[in-house]
Design a protein around this motif. Structure first.
Motif, PDB file in Angstrom:
ATOM      1  N   HIS A  22       0.850  -1.204   0.000  1.00 57.72           N
ATOM      2  CA  HIS A  22       0.000   0.000   0.000  1.00 57.72           C
ATOM      3  C   HIS A  22       0.886   1.255   0.000  1.00 57.72           C
ATOM      4  CE1 HIS A  22      -3.637   2.292   1.614  1.00 57.72           C
ATOM      5  NE2 HIS A  22      -2.652   3.132   1.828  1.00 57.72           N
ATOM      6  N   GLU A  23       1.807   1.300   0.943  1.00 61.93           N
ATOM      7  CA  GLU A  23       2.626   2.514   1.083  1.00 61.93           C
ATOM      8  C   GLU A  23       3.572   2.686  -0.099  1.00 61.93           C
ATOM      9  OE1 GLU A  23       1.785   4.638   3.154  1.00 61.93           O
ATOM     10  OE2 GLU A  23       0.509   3.389   4.400  1.00 61.93           O
ATOM     11  N   LEU A  24       4.107   1.579  -0.580  1.00 56.27           N
ATOM     12  CA  LEU A  24       5.026   1.689  -1.715  1.00 56.27           C
ATOM     13  C   LEU A  24       4.306   2.211  -2.952  1.00 56.27           C
ATOM     14  CD1 LEU A  24       7.978   1.172  -2.544  1.00 56.27           C
ATOM     15  CD2 LEU A  24       7.254  -1.039  -3.409  1.00 56.27           C
ATOM     16  N   SER A  25       3.065   1.825  -3.101  1.00 57.79           N
ATOM     17  CA  SER A  25       2.285   2.325  -4.230  1.00 57.79           C
ATOM     18  C   SER A  25       2.158   3.850  -4.148  1.00 57.79           C
ATOM     19  CB  SER A  25       0.911   1.643  -4.208  1.00 57.79           C
ATOM     20  OG  SER A  25      -0.025   2.422  -4.854  1.00 57.79           O
ATOM     21  N   HIS A  26       1.975   4.372  -2.923  1.00 61.15           N
ATOM     22  CA  HIS A  26       1.942   5.839  -2.762  1.00 61.15           C
ATOM     23  C   HIS A  26       3.221   6.465  -3.303  1.00 61.15           C
ATOM     24  CE1 HIS A  26      -1.709   6.394  -0.547  1.00 61.15           C
ATOM     25  NE2 HIS A  26      -1.321   5.750   0.531  1.00 61.15           N
ATOM     26  N   VAL A  27       4.334   5.832  -3.002  1.00 61.78           N
ATOM     27  CA  VAL A  27       5.617   6.399  -3.416  1.00 61.78           C
ATOM     28  C   VAL A  27       5.641   6.584  -4.932  1.00 61.78           C
ATOM     29  CG1 VAL A  27       8.113   5.963  -3.517  1.00 61.78           C
ATOM     30  CG2 VAL A  27       6.835   5.443  -1.429  1.00 61.78           C
ATOM     31  N   TYR A  28       5.159   5.580  -5.659  1.00 65.11           N
ATOM     32  CA  TYR A  28       5.140   5.669  -7.120  1.00 65.11           C
ATOM     33  C   TYR A  28       4.155   6.747  -7.594  1.00 65.11           C
ATOM     34  CZ  TYR A  28       8.132   1.617  -7.829  1.00 65.11           C
ATOM     35  OH  TYR A  28       9.210   0.770  -7.842  1.00 65.11           O
ATOM     36  N   VAL A  29       2.977   6.723  -7.007  1.00 63.91           N
ATOM     37  CA  VAL A  29       1.949   7.670  -7.482  1.00 63.91           C
ATOM     38  C   VAL A  29       2.338   9.111  -7.128  1.00 63.91           C
ATOM     39  CG1 VAL A  29      -0.483   8.333  -7.251  1.00 63.91           C
ATOM     40  CG2 VAL A  29       0.140   5.919  -7.409  1.00 63.91           C
ATOM     41  N   LEU A  30       2.894   9.300  -5.950  1.00 65.86           N
ATOM     42  CA  LEU A  30       3.324  10.655  -5.573  1.00 65.86           C
ATOM     43  C   LEU A  30       4.420  11.135  -6.513  1.00 65.86           C
ATOM     44  CD1 LEU A  30       3.345  10.360  -1.656  1.00 65.86           C
ATOM     45  CD2 LEU A  30       1.804  11.738  -3.048  1.00 65.86           C
ATOM     46  N   LYS A  31       5.334  10.233  -6.841  1.00 66.71           N
ATOM     47  CA  LYS A  31       6.414  10.628  -7.755  1.00 66.71           C
ATOM     48  C   LYS A  31       5.858  10.959  -9.144  1.00 66.71           C
ATOM     49  CE  LYS A  31      10.796   8.961  -6.145  1.00 66.71           C
ATOM     50  NZ  LYS A  31      11.230  10.285  -5.777  1.00 66.71           N
ATOM     51  N   LEU A  32       4.965  10.106  -9.616  1.00 66.05           N
ATOM     52  CA  LEU A  32       4.430  10.312 -10.966  1.00 66.05           C
ATOM     53  C   LEU A  32       3.643  11.617 -11.085  1.00 66.05           C
ATOM     54  CD1 LEU A  32       3.287   6.686 -11.822  1.00 66.05           C
ATOM     55  CD2 LEU A  32       4.911   8.040 -13.134  1.00 66.05           C
ATOM     56  N   THR A  33       3.107  12.084  -9.962  1.00 66.27           N
ATOM     57  CA  THR A  33       2.282  13.298 -10.009  1.00 66.27           C
ATOM     58  C   THR A  33       2.981  14.492  -9.362  1.00 66.27           C
ATOM     59  OG1 THR A  33       1.257  12.739  -7.905  1.00 66.27           O
ATOM     60  CG2 THR A  33       0.121  11.974  -9.888  1.00 66.27           C
ATOM     61  N   VAL A  62      -6.116   4.172 -15.400  1.00 64.02           N
ATOM     62  CA  VAL A  62      -5.604   4.678 -14.118  1.00 64.02           C
ATOM     63  C   VAL A  62      -4.330   5.480 -14.369  1.00 64.02           C
ATOM     64  CG1 VAL A  62      -4.666   4.010 -11.861  1.00 64.02           C
ATOM     65  CG2 VAL A  62      -6.647   2.806 -12.786  1.00 64.02           C
ATOM     66  N   LEU A  63      -3.474   4.971 -15.253  1.00 71.53           N
ATOM     67  CA  LEU A  63      -2.232   5.698 -15.550  1.00 71.53           C
ATOM     68  C   LEU A  63      -2.542   7.045 -16.204  1.00 71.53           C
ATOM     69  CD1 LEU A  63       0.087   2.809 -16.860  1.00 71.53           C
ATOM     70  CD2 LEU A  63       0.142   3.917 -14.618  1.00 71.53           C
ATOM     71  N   SER A  64      -3.557   7.053 -17.053  1.00 73.43           N
ATOM     72  CA  SER A  64      -3.936   8.329 -17.685  1.00 73.43           C
ATOM     73  C   SER A  64      -4.452   9.308 -16.629  1.00 73.43           C
ATOM     74  CB  SER A  64      -5.044   8.105 -18.724  1.00 73.43           C
ATOM     75  OG  SER A  64      -4.606   7.203 -19.688  1.00 73.43           O
ATOM     76  N   MET A  65      -5.206   8.805 -15.711  1.00 65.67           N
ATOM     77  CA  MET A  65      -5.729   9.685 -14.655  1.00 65.67           C
ATOM     78  C   MET A  65      -4.587  10.229 -13.801  1.00 65.67           C
ATOM     79  SD  MET A  65      -9.197   7.596 -13.609  1.00 65.67           S
ATOM     80  CE  MET A  65      -9.976   8.818 -12.571  1.00 65.67           C
ATOM     81  N   ILE A  66      -3.616   9.370 -13.538  1.00 68.28           N
ATOM     82  CA  ILE A  66      -2.444   9.840 -12.775  1.00 68.28           C
ATOM     83  C   ILE A  66      -1.804  11.015 -13.517  1.00 68.28           C
ATOM     84  CG2 ILE A  66      -0.069   9.201 -12.141  1.00 68.28           C
ATOM     85  CD1 ILE A  66      -1.113   6.418 -11.404  1.00 68.28           C
ATOM     86  N   VAL A  80     -11.252  15.229 -14.529  1.00 66.36           N
ATOM     87  CA  VAL A  80     -10.507  14.023 -14.908  1.00 66.36           C
ATOM     88  C   VAL A  80     -11.473  12.872 -15.202  1.00 66.36           C
ATOM     89  CG1 VAL A  80      -8.875  12.277 -14.063  1.00 66.36           C
ATOM     90  CG2 VAL A  80      -8.432  14.703 -13.641  1.00 66.36           C
ATOM     91  N   VAL A  81     -12.502  12.764 -14.388  1.00 70.90           N
ATOM     92  CA  VAL A  81     -13.493  11.702 -14.607  1.00 70.90           C
ATOM     93  C   VAL A  81     -14.158  11.896 -15.970  1.00 70.90           C
ATOM     94  CG1 VAL A  81     -15.738  10.798 -13.819  1.00 70.90           C
ATOM     95  CG2 VAL A  81     -13.915  11.231 -12.162  1.00 70.90           C
ATOM     96  N   GLN A  82     -14.522  13.127 -16.250  1.00 68.31           N
ATOM     97  CA  GLN A  82     -15.167  13.406 -17.535  1.00 68.31           C
ATOM     98  C   GLN A  82     -14.215  13.103 -18.704  1.00 68.31           C
ATOM     99  OE1 GLN A  82     -18.502  14.900 -18.350  1.00 68.31           O
ATOM    100  NE2 GLN A  82     -17.720  13.946 -20.232  1.00 68.31           N
ATOM    101  N   ALA A  83     -12.987  13.562 -18.550  1.00 71.85           N
ATOM    102  CA  ALA A  83     -12.033  13.418 -19.650  1.00 71.85           C
ATOM    103  C   ALA A  83     -11.654  11.957 -19.889  1.00 71.85           C
ATOM    104  CB  ALA A  83     -10.781  14.247 -19.352  1.00 71.85           C
ATOM    105  N   GLU A  84     -11.421  11.221 -18.831  1.00 77.96           N
ATOM    106  CA  GLU A  84     -10.901   9.860 -18.996  1.00 77.96           C
ATOM    107  C   GLU A  84     -11.977   8.792 -19.056  1.00 77.96           C
ATOM    108  OE1 GLU A  84      -7.953   9.326 -19.790  1.00 77.96           O
ATOM    109  OE2 GLU A  84      -7.023  11.244 -19.284  1.00 77.96           O
ATOM    110  N   LEU A  85     -13.058   9.006 -18.287  1.00 78.52           N
ATOM    111  CA  LEU A  85     -14.078   7.961 -18.233  1.00 78.52           C
ATOM    112  C   LEU A  85     -15.299   8.324 -19.076  1.00 78.52           C
ATOM    113  CD1 LEU A  85     -13.771   7.168 -14.405  1.00 78.52           C
ATOM    114  CD2 LEU A  85     -12.406   6.292 -16.304  1.00 78.52           C
TER     115      LEU A  85
END
Lengths: 731, 312
Positions: A399-410, A493-497, A509-514
């Protein structure tokens, strides 16, 4: 010392008819950077006949204890003074004692429920505790006294903390318009809003510094807002700017230290925290964090490749075996999944004392979380920090490691709900058994349809109406990501990121991606969720009614009743795997009715539903082993390594099973773990590891281990025999 | 476990098994049914392990099936032991049940009048066995320590002081030591009083750690005949020497070889090697690690070869 005194409090005085104008002037001069005039002003106040004025003067001079005495005297002389209570409360608040402050503000509100100063005080107390009531109280203060600048500034800050940039800007501008020459804190909020949007230059910075070029707190306010947006590196840069202007702002220096710690810069953190401490700034966060840094001598740092583990010395030999392997596995999976590699060393810290973890995270004990990610560092509870069965450390780590990736990507710009949603989603990607079960508050929220709209889901984390709303929001965010992945695929999900990196609002983002408005998405998600959990949510009440009867029958060993009623009760709420679960009661009933195979089936259901009680899982493993289903027994016990690996019996049994099943690497791992735990029978553990190495043709390692066994117990005949065999085979 | 290493030398010199061993297990008044079942189970577990041992010691249990021993039953059992046990025999008393401490004196709870620690000490003094072991597993048992300590007597208490008044789990793990071969840490096929104590203390600590409970019992041992009990007997506090040579349970036949004159030279060699190993362990800190390892491995290999010759 003097310049470290917070100056924001003074504007409140405008609301107080009875406080001498001099006191207000003193604080204003202080805030506007007129140090000489302010010092003289406060000195004059200390010579006043009024105890309240003297208190203000002493406070302004940094003589907090003396100011405290004078406030008490002021109230003794005039027990009905509301102003003295409010100002005394503000002193307490500034000196990190919100409880005393709150009491004084409440006393005022009992007499005058619309007292602007007391309402503002309560709002500040609430804001410090991240309570959802802070905005409401600040709004009441502003309504009670529309000229109260500090209330407007607080409202602007709170709006920005909660990511409502437009609103924050509107309120901030209103505050500046009220007092253009004084509203420095409102300008700080306006500048922070610009910086949050990556605008390199903000006019508000130059505007404020024109008024007071030494107003370091301007950056301190912005830094705190950046921290709440988890943009730690930028927050640290802002603190550094603040301290450059005002090196003796010990609060900012302490907070800089705490945040440097978060990024793993321990030496710099200690330097700043010690400077604050030595200057007399000794709030709980400063003291606790310094203590924690001192305790690091009791931790090991284990470096491998681009990773660093910080583990307590008392358990590092054991935990590194499992944690390093799991971390390597997770990083490999996420590198591929998120299409990026962690560029900087990643540090994972496990704390055997939950309060140390809490201090590491917030500077204060009492945190309810299990893990926290700060950029390149993750701190979390060690499995030993919680009772066995309560905590799945591997699930938390993913869980926490996933945050690390998402925080970095954004660049840390992702909304809280989305990063939490991805992390909760990731928990169950390794195994459906990981992650959290559906708890009663979640079922209640599903049943009563009180889930938040996706566009407002951040509120559930940042302004929860109750502690259970946070829990429900984690669940909801996770299921939303599950739904997106299931319906549109991981690519979406990657596009939303990528969209969130651009700070686009959730609805957009919901409108644009979904391809639909957020409200329509909410409806579709709700329908999807209902199909999965609606029945369970509706049946929960029935389960609550029937479960006590089942427990009673089981306690009376009325097995026929348990066997008759148990399956139906179990299926009303199949996610319940807590104490006295229907699975366990049914297994007891089957075992008591001489139906061991059915008891095994029931306990397997428990395990596959995510049941984690080590006692129950070990029981299942024993039953499987007795039934010669050793592979399954090993599979069950292997689950416990992710839950509570600090168990010698577990490693001994699992190692034995692996050895029997011919899983040589598995046996070596388990017996290494057993040796690492230094069990009572250490010689026996070394010998078992020696045998495992020998089976894997690692004769040197085997010989080393058998010598270690004999060093503990020189007369250990079995080890002597193995040694002679090894030396005969390899003279 | 420095103390165990240090005592290997002593063990080599001391006959491990005296002429006879007598065990008296006394189960006190349980209070609640739940405790009755537990106390009975632990007593039975110890009894079974002793019955299964090759030594077949004399074992008497009172109070396990009767809802707790009475004072008269306890005294009678001790008097019987006093009549039969000789000076060279060993005597073991294990108390299982509840205990109380009023700030001055400890009482073991019996059916009817309880027994004070001083009364118990007087009764035990009637027993001629110079080597005695008293294991008091009750709450507040540390409060009985001052009355019970005596030269040549090993006293184990489940709690450090009389003020640790919560029900204990030490008895459960002390009983386990009789049936868990891993308690024999030096693998010499004899579980000594010290090994059983260390095992039970460790398991008790693990219990509190795992359950995340506040520790309400800290067991102690005294075998120097005076003073207080210590939690970690060892060279640093001078405790544990007697307990380490006090055999509680024999798991195999270690004395068979000694009866064979042809093996005498080998046994002597083995004894010397063991002494050398002990000395080397004491020098460990002062030797370069590789030297230590080379010397230790050479000695251990020679010892293994010697043992193989003895066993042929």
């Amino acid at each position: 010392m003097r310049s470290s005194i917070r100056t924001a409090a003074f504007l409140l005085l405008g609301a107080m008819a009875l406080v001498a104008a001099d006191s207000r002037t003193c604080w204003t001069e202080r805030k506007l950077g007129k140090a000489t005039e302010a010092d003289a002003c406060f000195a004059e106040l200390t010579r006043s006949n009024s105890a309240l004025d003297r208190a203000e003067g002493l406070w302004g001079q940094g003589a907090f204890e003396a100011a405290n005495v004078s406030f008490r005297e002021a109230l003794t002389r005039d027990p009905s003074s509301l102003e003295a209570r409010v100002r005394w409360g503000r002193l307490f608040l500034e000196r990190s004692n919100p409880r005393e402050a709150q009491q004084l503000f409440q006393e005022v509100l009992k007499v005058d429920e619309k007292h602007a100063g007391a309402l503002l005080g309560m709002a500040l107390v609430s804001a410090e505790g991240f309570s959802s009531k802070a905005e409401e109280l600040a709004g009441q203060a502003a309504a009670a006294d529309p000229s109260l600048l500090e209330a407007q500034e607080l409202l602007a800050r709170l709006a920005l903390e909660r990511n409502r940039l437009d609103e924050a800007r509107a309120i901030g501008r209103k505050a500046v318009a009220m007092k253009p020459g004084e509203a420095l804190d409102a300008m700080a909020v306006l500048a922070a809003a610009d910086w949050l949007e990556d605008k390199p230059v903000s006019e508000w910075e130059s505007n404020a510094l024109k008024i007071n070029p030494k107003y370091g707190e301007f950056y301190g306010i912005a830094a705190r807002i950046f921290i709440l947006h988890r943009r730690y590196k930028e927050a640290i840069a802002l603190y550094e700017k603040a301290l450059k202007l005002d090196p003796e702002n010990w609060r900012d220096r302490s907070e800089l230290g705490v945040n440097l710690m978060r990024l793993g810069k321990d030496a710099e953190a200690k330097q700043n925290l010690e400077a604050a401490y030595n200057a007399g700034f000794r709030d709980a966060a400063t003291v606790n964090t310094l203590r924690l840094i001192d305790s690091y001598s009791r931790f090991d740092l284990i470096r491998k490749g681009n990773t660093v583990l910080r583990l307590s010395k008392k358990e590092s030999e054991l935990l590194r075996i499992y944690v390093q392997a799991e971390l390597d596995r997770a990083i490999a999976a996420f590198d591929k999944k998120y299409r990026m590699k962690l560029s900087e060393p990643f540090q994972l810290e496990l704390y055997p004392d939950h309060e140390d973890f809490a201090v590491r995270t917030m500077g204060l004990p009492g945190l309810g979380a299990l893990g926290v990610a700060f950029g390149d560092t993750v701190a979390m509870d060690s499995p030993s920090a919680r009772p066995p069965g309560e905590f799945h450390w591997a699930s938390t780590m993913w869980h926490e490691l996933s945050h690390v990736y998402v925080l970095k990507l954004t660049d840390h710009k992702v909304p809280r709900w989305f990063t939490e949603g991805i992390s909760v989603h990731e928990e169950t990607q390794v195994s459906k058994e990981w992650g959290d079960r559906l708890d009663p508050p979640i079922l209640k929220a599903v049943r009563e349809k009180t889930l938040l709209p996706v566009a407002e889901l951040d509120k559930g984390f940042q302004q929860p109406e109750s502690p259970s709303q946070v829990l429900v929001s984690y669940f909801q965010a996770g299921r939303i990501v599950d739904y997106i992945v299931e319906t549109w695929g991981w690519e979406k999900v990657l596009s939303m990121i990528a969209d969130f990196k651009k700070m686009r609002p959730t609805a957009e983002v919901v409108q644009a991606e979904l391809g639909m408005p957020a409200a329509e998405f909410d409806k579709k998600f709700q329908a999807w969720l209902n199909a999965q959990t609606g029945k369970m949510a509706n049946d929960f009440g029935e389960w609550e009614k029937k479960m006590p009867g089942l427990v009673k029958a089981a306690q009376a060993k009325d097995w026929p009743t348990v066997l008759a009623d148990g399956p139906a009760v179990r299926d009303l709420y199949p996610e319940y795997v807590g104490k006295m679960s229907a699975y366990e009661l049914l297994a007891n009933a089957y075992a008591g009715s001489k139906q061991p195979e059915k008891a095994i089936d029931e306990l397997w259901r428990y395990a596959r539903k995510g049941g984690r009680d080590p006692g129950v899982l070990k029981r299942l493993a024993s039953m499987l082993a007795e039934a010669n289903r050793e592979k399954e027994a090993a599979d069950v016990l292997a689950r416990l390594n992710y839950i509570y690996p600090l168990d010698t019996g577990l490693h001994e049994k699992l190692g034995g099973l692996y050895a029997k099943l011919g899983d040589k690497r598995g046996a070596i791992t388990e017996f290494r773990a057993l040796v690492a735990m230094k069990p009572g029978d250490l010689a026996g553990a070394h010998l078992q590891l020696a045998k495992a190495y020998r089976a894997n043709h690692q004769l040197k390692e085997a010989t080393d281990q058998v010598y270690l066994a004999l060093e503990v117990a020189p007369g250990y005949k079995e080890a002597q025999k193995v040694l002679l065999e090894l030396t005969a085979a390899n003279p | 476990m420095k103390i165990i290493m240090a005592l290997a030398f002593l063990l080599a010199m001391t006959p491990l098994v005296p002429a006879r061993s007598a065990y008296l297990i006394v189960v006190g008044h349980p209070g609640e049914d739940d405790y009755k079942v537990r106390f009975q189970g632990w007593a039975q577990q110890i009894e079974n392990a002793l019955a299964d041992s090759p030594e077949k010691p004399q074992v008497k249990t009172v109070g396990a099936t009767t809802g707790g021993a009475t004072l008269a039953e306890l005294e009678t059992a001790i008097n019987e032991a006093a009549k039969t046990a000789g000076a060279d025999d060993i005597f073991v008393l294990i108390l299982i049940g509840h205990g109380t401490f009023d700030g001055t004196d400890y009482k073991f709870n019996l059916k009817g009048p309880d027994i004070r620690s001083a009364q118990l000490a007087v009764m035990l003094d009637r027993i001629q066995s110079t080597r005695q072991l008293v294991v008091n597993t009750t709450a507040a048992s540390g409060g009985a320590m001052p009355a019970l300590v005596k030269p040549h007597r090993v006293v184990i208490a489940a709690t450090r002081t009389g003020t640790q008044k919560n029900a204990t789990v030490f008895a459960r793990y002390f009983a386990d030591a009789f049936s868990d071969a891993s308690a024999d840490t030096d693998k010499n096929e004899t579980i000594t009083a010290l090994e059983a104590y260390v095992y039970a203390a460790r398991r008790t600590k693990e219990y509190y750690d795992q359950e995340k409970r506040i520790v309400t019992e800290q067991s102690v041992l005294n075998d120097i005949g005076s003073g207080v009990g210590v939690r970690d007997p060892g060279a640093n506090n001078g405790q544990g020497l007697l307990a380490a040579s006090f055999p509680m349970l024999r798991l195999g036949s270690t004395a068979a070889a000694a009866a064979n004159p042809e093996k005498a030279a080998l046994l002597k060699r083995k004894e010397l090697l063991e002494q050398q190993i002990d000395r080397l362990k004491y020098q460990k800190e002062s030797l370069p690690p590789l030297d230590y390892r080379r010397q230790m491995n050479a000695l251990l290999l020679t010892l293994a070869q010697t043992q193989a010759q003895i066993d042929q």
